[in-house]
Design a protein around this motif. Structure first.
Motif, PDB file in Angstrom:
ATOM      1  N   GLU A   8     -81.284 -54.293  14.814  1.00 40.83           N
ATOM      2  CA  GLU A   8     -80.010 -54.097  14.311  1.00 40.83           C
ATOM      3  C   GLU A   8     -79.520 -56.135  14.172  1.00 40.83           C
ATOM      4  O   GLU A   8     -80.089 -56.641  15.194  1.00 40.83           O
ATOM      5  CB  GLU A   8     -79.385 -53.783  15.551  1.00 40.83           C
ATOM      6  CG  GLU A   8     -77.495 -54.166  14.852  1.00 40.83           C
ATOM      7  CD  GLU A   8     -76.713 -53.373  16.108  1.00 40.83           C
ATOM      8  OE1 GLU A   8     -75.843 -52.530  16.215  1.00 40.83           O
ATOM      9  OE2 GLU A   8     -76.557 -54.141  17.795  1.00 40.83           O
ATOM     10  N   ALA A   9     -79.540 -56.567  12.902  1.00 46.34           N
ATOM     11  CA  ALA A   9     -79.371 -57.755  12.695  1.00 46.34           C
ATOM     12  C   ALA A   9     -78.093 -57.872  11.731  1.00 46.34           C
ATOM     13  O   ALA A   9     -78.023 -57.590  10.813  1.00 46.34           O
ATOM     14  CB  ALA A   9     -80.469 -58.107  12.385  1.00 46.34           C
TER      15      ALA A   9
ATOM     16  N   PRO B 252     -71.592 -75.410   9.056  1.00 44.79           N
ATOM     17  CA  PRO B 252     -71.959 -76.468  10.220  1.00 44.79           C
ATOM     18  C   PRO B 252     -72.101 -75.403  11.999  1.00 44.79           C
ATOM     19  O   PRO B 252     -72.555 -76.218  13.026  1.00 44.79           O
ATOM     20  CB  PRO B 252     -71.150 -77.516  10.582  1.00 44.79           C
ATOM     21  CG  PRO B 252     -69.817 -76.832   9.805  1.00 44.79           C
ATOM     22  CD  PRO B 252     -70.174 -76.136   8.811  1.00 44.79           C
ATOM     23  N   ASN B 253     -70.908 -74.844  11.589  1.00 43.47           N
ATOM     24  CA  ASN B 253     -71.183 -73.550  13.253  1.00 43.47           C
ATOM     25  C   ASN B 253     -71.830 -72.711  12.969  1.00 43.47           C
ATOM     26  O   ASN B 253     -72.418 -71.445  13.438  1.00 43.47           O
ATOM     27  CB  ASN B 253     -69.731 -73.078  13.434  1.00 43.47           C
ATOM     28  CG  ASN B 253     -68.755 -73.870  14.244  1.00 43.47           C
ATOM     29  OD1 ASN B 253     -69.827 -74.460  15.050  1.00 43.47           O
ATOM     30  ND2 ASN B 253     -67.665 -74.292  14.430  1.00 43.47           N
ATOM     31  N   SER B 254     -73.342 -72.756  12.148  1.00 45.03           N
ATOM     32  CA  SER B 254     -74.249 -71.770  11.812  1.00 45.03           C
ATOM     33  C   SER B 254     -75.041 -71.362  13.007  1.00 45.03           C
ATOM     34  O   SER B 254     -75.375 -72.940  14.083  1.00 45.03           O
ATOM     35  CB  SER B 254     -75.245 -71.403  10.617  1.00 45.03           C
ATOM     36  OG  SER B 254     -76.498 -71.227  11.151  1.00 45.03           O
ATOM     37  N   PRO B 255     -75.579 -70.846  14.141  1.00 42.40           N
ATOM     38  CA  PRO B 255     -76.569 -70.811  15.158  1.00 42.40           C
ATOM     39  C   PRO B 255     -77.624 -71.539  14.709  1.00 42.40           C
ATOM     40  O   PRO B 255     -78.240 -72.472  15.909  1.00 42.40           O
ATOM     41  CB  PRO B 255     -77.331 -69.842  15.685  1.00 42.40           C
ATOM     42  CG  PRO B 255     -76.240 -68.612  14.625  1.00 42.40           C
ATOM     43  CD  PRO B 255     -75.677 -69.472  13.692  1.00 42.40           C
TER      44      PRO B 255
ATOM     45  N   PRO C  58     -66.970 -66.410   4.693  1.00 43.52           N
ATOM     46  CA  PRO C  58     -67.632 -66.901   2.742  1.00 43.52           C
ATOM     47  C   PRO C  58     -68.087 -68.016   3.816  1.00 43.52           C
ATOM     48  O   PRO C  58     -69.462 -68.545   3.766  1.00 43.52           O
ATOM     49  CB  PRO C  58     -66.814 -67.084   2.512  1.00 43.52           C
ATOM     50  CG  PRO C  58     -65.666 -67.713   3.342  1.00 43.52           C
ATOM     51  CD  PRO C  58     -65.561 -66.155   5.170  1.00 43.52           C
ATOM     52  N   PHE C  59     -68.321 -69.089   5.347  1.00 46.49           N
ATOM     53  CA  PHE C  59     -68.765 -70.151   5.945  1.00 46.49           C
ATOM     54  C   PHE C  59     -68.921 -70.588   6.981  1.00 46.49           C
ATOM     55  O   PHE C  59     -68.039 -69.922   7.501  1.00 46.49           O
ATOM     56  CB  PHE C  59     -68.058 -70.927   5.159  1.00 46.49           C
ATOM     57  CG  PHE C  59     -68.938 -72.485   4.858  1.00 46.49           C
ATOM     58  CD1 PHE C  59     -69.847 -73.003   4.246  1.00 46.49           C
ATOM     59  CD2 PHE C  59     -67.634 -73.537   5.333  1.00 46.49           C
ATOM     60  CE1 PHE C  59     -70.496 -74.036   4.374  1.00 46.49           C
ATOM     61  CE2 PHE C  59     -68.342 -74.335   5.925  1.00 46.49           C
ATOM     62  CZ  PHE C  59     -69.327 -75.374   5.487  1.00 46.49           C
ATOM     63  N   MET C  60     -69.350 -70.534   8.107  1.00 48.38           N
ATOM     64  CA  MET C  60     -69.744 -70.585   8.811  1.00 48.38           C
ATOM     65  C   MET C  60     -68.403 -72.444   9.702  1.00 48.38           C
ATOM     66  O   MET C  60     -69.658 -73.452   9.892  1.00 48.38           O
ATOM     67  CB  MET C  60     -70.940 -70.703   9.750  1.00 48.38           C
ATOM     68  CG  MET C  60     -71.555 -69.265   9.701  1.00 48.38           C
ATOM     69  SD  MET C  60     -70.911 -68.613  11.278  1.00 48.38           S
ATOM     70  CE  MET C  60     -71.616 -69.074  12.489  1.00 48.38           C
TER      71      MET C  60
ATOM     72  N   SER D 247     -78.684 -70.004   5.773  1.00 47.68           N
ATOM     73  CA  SER D 247     -77.993 -68.449   6.529  1.00 47.68           C
ATOM     74  C   SER D 247     -79.186 -68.111   7.115  1.00 47.68           C
ATOM     75  O   SER D 247     -80.261 -68.435   7.794  1.00 47.68           O
ATOM     76  CB  SER D 247     -78.422 -67.337   5.154  1.00 47.68           C
ATOM     77  OG  SER D 247     -79.242 -66.977   4.823  1.00 47.68           O
ATOM     78  N   PHE D 248     -78.413 -67.636   8.183  1.00 47.29           N
ATOM     79  CA  PHE D 248     -79.251 -67.013   9.599  1.00 47.29           C
ATOM     80  C   PHE D 248     -79.274 -65.522   9.635  1.00 47.29           C
ATOM     81  O   PHE D 248     -78.279 -64.897   9.480  1.00 47.29           O
ATOM     82  CB  PHE D 248     -78.704 -67.649  10.610  1.00 47.29           C
ATOM     83  CG  PHE D 248     -79.741 -67.467  12.121  1.00 47.29           C
ATOM     84  CD1 PHE D 248     -80.351 -68.044  12.288  1.00 47.29           C
ATOM     85  CD2 PHE D 248     -78.697 -66.743  13.073  1.00 47.29           C
ATOM     86  CE1 PHE D 248     -81.326 -67.739  13.433  1.00 47.29           C
ATOM     87  CE2 PHE D 248     -79.671 -66.467  14.119  1.00 47.29           C
ATOM     88  CZ  PHE D 248     -80.647 -67.160  14.547  1.00 47.29           C
ATOM     89  N   ARG D 249     -80.749 -65.121  10.243  1.00 44.41           N
ATOM     90  CA  ARG D 249     -80.569 -63.664  10.582  1.00 44.41           C
ATOM     91  C   ARG D 249     -80.829 -63.726  11.848  1.00 44.41           C
ATOM     92  O   ARG D 249     -81.248 -64.024  13.149  1.00 44.41           O
ATOM     93  CB  ARG D 249     -81.813 -62.577  10.237  1.00 44.41           C
ATOM     94  CG  ARG D 249     -81.562 -61.501  10.540  1.00 44.41           C
ATOM     95  CD  ARG D 249     -82.855 -60.592   9.985  1.00 44.41           C
ATOM     96  NE  ARG D 249     -83.647 -59.334  10.689  1.00 44.41           N
ATOM     97  CZ  ARG D 249     -83.685 -58.997  11.577  1.00 44.41           C
ATOM     98  NH1 ARG D 249     -83.961 -59.660  12.577  1.00 44.41           N
ATOM     99  NH2 ARG D 249     -84.315 -57.756  11.731  1.00 44.41           N
ATOM    100  N   TYR D 250     -79.095 -63.205  12.530  1.00 37.90           N
ATOM    101  CA  TYR D 250     -78.976 -62.887  13.649  1.00 37.90           C
ATOM    102  C   TYR D 250     -79.353 -61.647  14.697  1.00 37.90           C
ATOM    103  O   TYR D 250     -79.111 -60.466  14.090  1.00 37.90           O
ATOM    104  CB  TYR D 250     -77.143 -63.190  14.181  1.00 37.90           C
ATOM    105  CG  TYR D 250     -76.835 -62.550  15.788  1.00 37.90           C
ATOM    106  CD1 TYR D 250     -77.136 -64.450  16.434  1.00 37.90           C
ATOM    107  CD2 TYR D 250     -76.724 -61.995  16.539  1.00 37.90           C
ATOM    108  CE1 TYR D 250     -76.518 -63.658  17.663  1.00 37.90           C
ATOM    109  CE2 TYR D 250     -76.320 -61.150  17.632  1.00 37.90           C
ATOM    110  CZ  TYR D 250     -76.064 -62.791  18.166  1.00 37.90           C
ATOM    111  OH  TYR D 250     -76.352 -62.003  19.510  1.00 37.90           O
TER     112      TYR D 250
END
Length: 331
Positions: free
Chosen positions: A264-265, A272-275, A131-133, A248-251
């Motif tokens: 693939e993503a 705070p630990n999102s890239p 739910p949360f980085m 949010s971040f598309r890895y």
């Protein structure tokens, strides 16, 4: 027709070049025999805190004279019209006045526990389900909160088991103005501003520094960065289009490694630990932005695909000095 902004750009680039003239990416710091450079850890820490408070980021605050502390002194001296850019004595005097006490005691509050998840996965495919980085420990949270790293926390808290921290525990920390994750408003966006949108940010990918200038070509701030990989660096002049908290971040592994969008993503949640850390400043160059990081200790060393990373404690200050409409010069 001549570009009316051309001369301004030239001045900006010249200013940053002068400020960092002898501070190359490989420069380990000032000469060891420079009498103006303090050797005492607490004195250096006090200077780092002073520079950090005045928007000249020294990198992590740890009482050591490293590359970015050295550059912060040079940039501060340049911004304040000092004749000798490499003289630490005036900075030290100002720091002793403004930061008489370099340490503080911090009592961990219970309301910070929800920002910690010791079970946060390492793999993006599993992180996408979280739910949360969050931070992985209270130790990590406190280190980032006070602009340092876990190693320095251990040095200034001898005998304390920092891996077993809990609410109510008291930890010695650098006396910086803390980065408060609880004050970061989710999905808040920042609008253009009559004054701030006129500022320009210069990204120097060689020096690994970002400097902000006002319309009068005065340097207002400078922070360490991690630039993108050389083949993906968007050299040129751009514009800040959007600034938003907690994106949010598309890895996309293929995009990060090759600069080509893959099939693939994984959509990673904010935190705070999102890239991309806790803030995103999107540029007029598609897919490129200025943003935070999950690993502040790596600022200046590792590389991203094409974006520019700041430590979260520096990234969150960007909306106070630039806004949508601000020019971005990448060189």
């Amino acid at each position: 027709m001549a570009n009316p902004f051309r001369n301004f750009i030239t001045v900006l680039l010249l200013a940053l070049t002068v400020a960092g003239a002898s501070v190359s990416a490989q420069d380990p710091g000032p000469p060891k025999d420079d009498p103006t450079v303090p050797k005492d850890r607490d004195t250096v820490l006090r200077i780092q805190i002073f520079l950090d408070r005045n928007l000249f980021g020294p990198g992590k605050v740890d009482g050591a004279v490293g590359e970015f502390t050295y550059k912060a002194v040079v940039n501060y001296n340049y911004a304040h019209g000092r004749r000798d850019l490499y003289d630490w004595s005036e900075v030290q005097e100002a720091a002793e006045h403004e930061v008489p006490v370099p340490y503080a005691a911090y009592k961990i509050r219970a309301d910070l526990v929800p920002y910690v998840n010791p079970h946060l996965p390492e793999e993006p495919e599993h992180q996408a389900k979280a739910p949360f980085m969050a931070y992985r420990s209270l130790q990590e949270l406190i280190a980032e909160r006070f602009h340092t790293d876990e190693s320095f926390l251990a040095v200034i808290n001898p005998g304390k088991n920092l891996n077993a921290l809990k609410p109510g525990d008291i930890v010695v920390v650098p006396n910086v103005r803390p980065f408060k994750i609880e004050d970061v408003k989710p999905l808040a966006s920042y609008k253009a501003d009559p004054a701030l949108s006129c500022n320009t940010i210069v990204i120097d990918t060689t020096e690994r520094m970002a400097a902000v200038y006002n319309e009068k070509e005065m340097m207002l701030a400078a922070f360490p960065i991690t630039p993108g990989k050389p083949e993906f660096i968007p050299v040129g002049q751009w514009e800040v289009k959007t600034i938003m908290n907690t994106p949010s971040f598309r890895y996309d592994k293929q995009f990060l490694e090759e600069g080509v969008r893959g099939t693939e993503a994984y959509q990673l949640p904010p935190g705070p630990n999102s890239p991309v850390g806790i803030i995103w400043c999107g540029l007029s160059k598609s897919g490129i932005g200025l943003h935070g990081t999950a690993s502040p200790r790596t600022i200046g060393r590792s590389r991203s695909a094409g974006c520019v990373r700041f430590a979260n404690w520096d990234a969150i200050r960007l909306p106070t000095i630039i806004r949508p409409g601000s020019k971005v010069i990448v060189r």
